[in-house]
Structures are given as C-alpha cells and as structure tokens.
Design a protein around this motif. Structure first.
Motif, short mmCIF file in Angstrom:
data_model
loop_
_atom_site.label_atom_id
_atom_site.label_comp_id
_atom_site.label_asym_id
_atom_site.label_seq_id
_atom_site.Cartn_x
_atom_site.Cartn_y
_atom_site.Cartn_z
N ASP A 366 46.31 -68.62 -87.24
CA ASP A 366 47.18 -67.47 -87.47
C ASP A 366 47.86 -67.69 -88.81
OD1 ASP A 366 49.29 -65.70 -87.72
OD2 ASP A 366 50.29 -66.27 -85.86
N PRO A 367 47.36 -67.07 -89.89
CA PRO A 367 47.93 -67.32 -91.21
C PRO A 367 49.06 -66.37 -91.57
CG PRO A 367 46.00 -65.95 -91.44
CD PRO A 367 46.19 -66.17 -89.95
N MET A 368 49.55 -65.62 -90.59
CA MET A 368 50.53 -64.58 -90.87
C MET A 368 51.97 -65.07 -90.67
SD MET A 368 48.22 -62.26 -91.50
CE MET A 368 49.12 -60.73 -91.63
N THR A 372 56.09 -65.46 -93.76
CA THR A 372 56.94 -64.29 -93.89
C THR A 372 58.09 -64.56 -94.86
OG1 THR A 372 56.41 -63.67 -91.61
CG2 THR A 372 58.29 -62.59 -92.62
N ILE A 373 58.31 -63.62 -95.76
CA ILE A 373 59.39 -63.72 -96.74
C ILE A 373 60.12 -62.38 -96.80
CG2 ILE A 373 58.18 -65.45 -98.13
CD1 ILE A 373 57.46 -63.16 -100.09
N LYS A 380 60.73 -57.06 -95.39
CA LYS A 380 60.08 -58.20 -94.74
C LYS A 380 58.60 -58.12 -95.08
CE LYS A 380 59.69 -60.34 -90.15
NZ LYS A 380 59.99 -60.15 -88.70
N THR A 381 58.07 -59.14 -95.73
CA THR A 381 56.70 -59.04 -96.22
C THR A 381 56.02 -60.41 -96.20
OG1 THR A 381 55.31 -58.19 -98.03
CG2 THR A 381 57.34 -59.34 -98.65
N ARG A 382 54.80 -60.45 -96.69
CA ARG A 382 54.05 -61.68 -96.90
C ARG A 382 53.26 -61.52 -98.19
NH1 ARG A 382 52.67 -60.72 -90.65
NH2 ARG A 382 54.22 -62.11 -89.75
N ILE A 420 52.06 -55.86 -97.22
CA ILE A 420 51.82 -57.23 -97.68
C ILE A 420 51.52 -57.21 -99.17
CG2 ILE A 420 50.21 -59.18 -97.54
CD1 ILE A 420 50.19 -58.85 -94.56
N MET A 421 52.20 -58.03 -99.91
CA MET A 421 52.07 -58.04 -101.37
C MET A 421 50.78 -58.75 -101.79
SD MET A 421 56.04 -59.05 -102.18
CE MET A 421 55.81 -59.16 -103.95
#
Length: 464
Positions: A366-368, A372-373, A380-382, A420-421
């Motif tokens: 699970d790379p999600m 999280t940042i 709230k993004t990644r 997600i960026m």
C-alpha cells in the motif's frame, strides 16, 4: 462504542455450527473495540441489526474460497494481486458511470500488468462496502464549534452540522443496500462481456484522449489485439476471455455491521463474513489482543492486515499465529504501508526478522497511506513520485530478501480528479484546486493509475 450487546443467534446457525462456536464470534464485544460509532438510540440500532441479520448475503462463501486460492497463487509468485478503489466510498458516488469508470481503470491496469508481467492478475475492488474510515480524533472543531468527526457515510454525514454528524444506525442499512446494487452492477460488467479482453480498446472510451497514459495504453492494447489475432488463427478457444473474476474488499472496521452479516456456510459449517470477499484490519486496529483481530480470526474469508513502519517481525509472527494458525495459503495477506522515506529501512528489517517462517503469507504494498502530506494550498495530498518510490522500495526489498512481492493495494478513481500531485500530467500545488473531490484521502486519477501500472509491469518483468 455500540450499545448493542445481545446478539441474536438463529436456530439454523446453532444447528449448523454449534452454540459454543457461534458465541466465539461475539467475544470481541468484551475487548473495548476501537473506532466504533457511538449510537444514542439502542432500539433503532437493534432494529437495523435485526434487518441485516435476516438479509441475503452480499457475497458467497464459495466465492471467498476461490479468491483465497487466487491469493495463494500470488504468494508463490504465480499471480499478482491488484486491489484498487476509493479511499472511502460515498452514497452519492454509487452511480453507474462512476462505478463503471472505477472498474474500467482496474481492468486497464490489470491488462497492462498481465501483458507486461506475463502472469494472471487477481482483481479486487475497494468497492461495495468501503464506506467507513478510522479517524485520529473523535471530534472536530471549526470556528469554535465542536462536532463528531466524519467517519464515512455508513456512520454520519460530511456536512458540518449537528444533525449530519450524528451517528445514525439507519446508515448501516443504506450501506448494505448500496453495496448490493454496486455488486450487482460489477457482476454485470465483468460477467456480461464488458470485460472481454478482445475489446480492450473500448475500455478507454470516456477518458480524455489527451492523457499521456491513453496513448501508451492504446499501444499495449494494439499489441494484445495482435496476440489475440495470432492465437485465433491458431484455433484457440477464447471463452475464458469473455468474463473475468472481480472481487469486493473493504476494511472490516464496524464490527456490529460485520457480525450482522456473518453467516454459517451450509457446505462446511464454518463462519464467513458475507459483507465482502476480502476483509482487512487497519494499522490502527491490529492489536493482537484487540477486537478486530479476534473477530476476523473466527471467519474464514481471506483477510489482510495493514503493517506500518513500526511493525516488527514479532508483530507479524503473532498476527499470523492468531489469524492463520493452520498456515493456509491465501488466508492471510500483509499489506505494508511504510512511506517512501522509511520503506528502504523498515521493510527489509521486517522481512529479515520474519525470515522463511511465513512462506504461505502474501505480501502486498500500500504505497498511499504512508505518503500523505498537506500542500501549500492546504489540501491533503500525496506526491506521485513518493507513491512510486515506495512501490520501487517494496520490490527492491523483496528482491534482496528473496521473497515474493505479491501485489498492490491502492486508492484510485476512474474520474479525472486532481488530488495527487505530480505524474505525467504534472499536477502542481495550484492544480489541486481544479477537481479535488475526495471526502477523506486523495486518490490516483485514471491517468496516474495507468502510469503506475506501466511502471509496475516493468518491475514484474525484472522479477522474472
């Protein structure tokens, strides 16, 4: 926690499995279960749970057994698990177009992985039940007003009002009915010809042709077409290509709901949680003596456990002994979620500590959740690059340890969102504003999902 304390056992259940065995399914009630709703109307909850106990199963025990066999193949390196879908499903999102787009995205990713990795892909959707989310705090404060945190549509509403944030047991029943309709549609898509591999080009309809992943996918689809035409010329039988297996999964967080949908299988006399094929325990609720581990140890579904960067080999071995004492291949999956900055150290240490003692367990990435940042604009993004760095670290760690990287577990949507960026579409901090739609965690959009699939296909090729 729930006010419901007197579960009703049917005569049929008792006859099928025995009173003592069934009572074991309720031991969790004495373990102070975490992350449970607080219902103020016990009579309303009892009425809902009575309805759920008498409702038809959402899935069948035999289907869960087949999935267990498929996951077992992944533990041996003979298949690859792909689990994807919303972070938290919403009631409003249970629309045919949105469900189809999510299924399409998983099917496209699976086609890329199957063709590039030359192995079967076990397709699992975080769908038809992923309505609840654990939260770090019970309450949320805005402008001096404090209300219960949003715990997913199965518990309360997202709107920040006292009525919306009330924990409402009627939502359990609504989640059941929406799950049933979602599963019905998924079965129609995957068994009615929509998933036929001879129509891989059609799965791109509805997506933007300008997406970078679209052109790359079309090239792969063309190669699949050529391979199929060659086999057709050789007289191959393509009946197996017309349909595909597609399984439903969710975090088994709300134990009243899961217990109400537990049934005794008439074939074996064993208990199955028929709310979904595959159920997992989250990082926040995986205590070895906790309620969630106890409950899932007593149902026969294939199950998963999320392991974060603090998980030790002793944790993993204890969980395996509790949840899978018979060392049954396909029964237990460890889903690691370490974070890009920690996986290079944490996962190798975990694998080294476990050694060769759990060859029957499937390891999935699970790379999600570890990446999280919060963006400079407050979202709230990644970062896509962090997500892929964790995937690469996962494969590297297993390569070095001589173990099998068995699959991916990701949050995605078939919609063209901007949550997600990064990635080929280069979504930046300001770009998050365009279509940020998630109610909880950010998801890969369609193009980012395909970009991931192509990269993972390369890792699978190297593994061979």
């Amino acid at each position: 926690m729930s006010l419901h304390t007197d579960p009703v056992l049917s005569n049929r259940e008792i006859a099928a499995a025995g009173h003592d065995n069934l009572r074991g399914l309720d031991d969790w009630r004495e373990m102070d279960p975490k992350q449970q709703p607080t219902y103020l109307d016990s009579a309303a909850l009892d009425e809902v749970l009575t309805d759920l106990r008498s409702s038809p199963p959402l899935v069948f025990a035999g289907e869960a057994d087949v999935l267990k066999q498929r996951i077992a193949a992944a533990s041996r390196g003979e298949a690859f698990v792909l689990a994807g879908g919303d972070c938290a499903e919403s009631f409003d999102g249970a629309q045919a177009d949105k469900i189809r787009a999510r299924v399409q995205t998983v099917l496209q990713m699976a086609a890329v992985l199957t063709y590039g990795g030359s192995m079967p892909v076990v397709k699992i959707g975080r769908m038809a039940g992923q309505f609840a989310k654990p939260r770090s705090a019970d309450m949320e404060t805005r402008d001096g007003v404090t209300l219960p945190s949003f715990r997913g549509d199965i518990v309360n509403g997202y709107e920040f009002t006292e009525e919306s944030r009330r924990h409402d047991p009627e939502r359990l029943l609504k989640a059941y009915h929406i799950s049933a309709s979602t599963l019905n549609l998924i079965r129609a898509f995957t068994q009615g010809g929509f998933a036929d591999l001879r129509f891989v080009h059609d799965w791109n309809r509805g997506f933007l042709a300008s997406n970078p992943g679209y052109q790359r996918y079309e090239q792969t689809a063309a190669e699949i077409d050529r391979a199929i035409r060659f086999m057709d010329a050789c007289g191959a039988d393509f009946d197996a290509l017309k349909t595909t297996e597609f399984y439903a999964a969710h975090e088994a967080l709300l134990l009243e709901y899961e217990r109400a949908l537990t049934r005794i299988d008439s074939r074996t006399g064993e208990a199955y949680d028929v709310s979904g094929h595959f159920l997992w325990i989250g990082e926040r609720t995986r205590e070895i003596d906790g309620a969630h581990v106890d409950f899932l140890s007593k149902v026969r579904n294939p199950i998963g456990v999320k392991l974060g960067p603090t998980a030790t080999a002793d944790d993993a071995l204890a969980l395996a002994e509790k949840l899978d004492p018979d060392a049954e291949p396909g029964r237990l999956t460890f889903v690691t979620r370490m974070g890009a900055g920690q996986i290079g150290e944490s996962l190798p240490a975990l694998l080294a500590g476990v050694g060769d003692r759990l060859p029957h367990v499937t390891w999935v990435c699970d790379p999600m959740h570890g990446n999280t940042i919060t963006s400079n604009t407050g979202y709230k993004t990644r970062r896509f690059e962090d997500v892929m760095a964790e995937v690469e670290g996962f494969f590297n760690a297993h390569r070095d340890a001589g173990t099998i990287p068995g699959g991916l577990h990701i949050e995605l949507t078939g919609d063209d969102v901007t949550e997600i960026m990064g990635g080929a579409t280069e979504i930046d901090d300001e770009g998050l504003r365009r279509r940020y739609e998630t109610l909880v965690d950010p998801r890969l959009n369609h193009d980012q999902s395909l970009e991931m699939a192509f990269q993972v296909a390369e890792y699978l090729t190297r593994r061979k």
